[in-house]
Design a protein around this motif. Structure first.
Motif: not given
Length: 120
Positions: A16-17, A19, A66-68, A81-85
């Motif tokens: 999941g993601s 922010r 994964r993170f921005t 922004q954190m994706n593919s946690l």
């Protein structure tokens, strides 16, 4: 008086993601470096990512791809922004800002942290 307040943490399933957002109070806006750190239970605090006033970004290896990180000087905010946690991303995430002005002492401020838990 400078205060930082993080928001956006919570419980999310693997993959999941989330922010995270950090609001910096006070009149100074063009921080030299704005950063996100994290600290997991039993581990040392570690840098996740930072962004300089020049907009140059730096990421820890585990965050790359994964993170921005982003910043808005007008709003005095820094987001992550954190994706593919992953479960190993579980930690308390801290916002940090750094200011270095010629002729003045450097300044560093921390937020109280926001918990991110990645679990099914």
């Amino acid at each position: 008086q400078v205060q930082l307040m993080e928001s956006g943490g919570g419980l999310v399933q693997p993959g999941g993601s989330l922010r995270l957002s950090c609001q910096v109070s006070g009149t100074f806006q063009n921080w030299n470096v704005m950063s996100w750190y994290r600290q997991a239970v039993g581990k040392q605090r570690e840098l996740v990512a930072n962004i300089r006033s020049s907009r140059v970004r730096n990421y820890a290896d585990f965050a790359k791809g994964r993170f921005t990180i982003s910043r808005d000087n007008a709003k005095n905010t820094v987001d992550l922004q954190m994706n593919s946690l992953k479960p190993e991303d579980t930690a308390v995430y801290y916002c940090h800002v750094h200011r270095a002005v010629v002729g003045l002492p450097t300044s560093d401020y921390w937020g109280p942290g926001t918990q991110v838990t990645v679990s099914s």
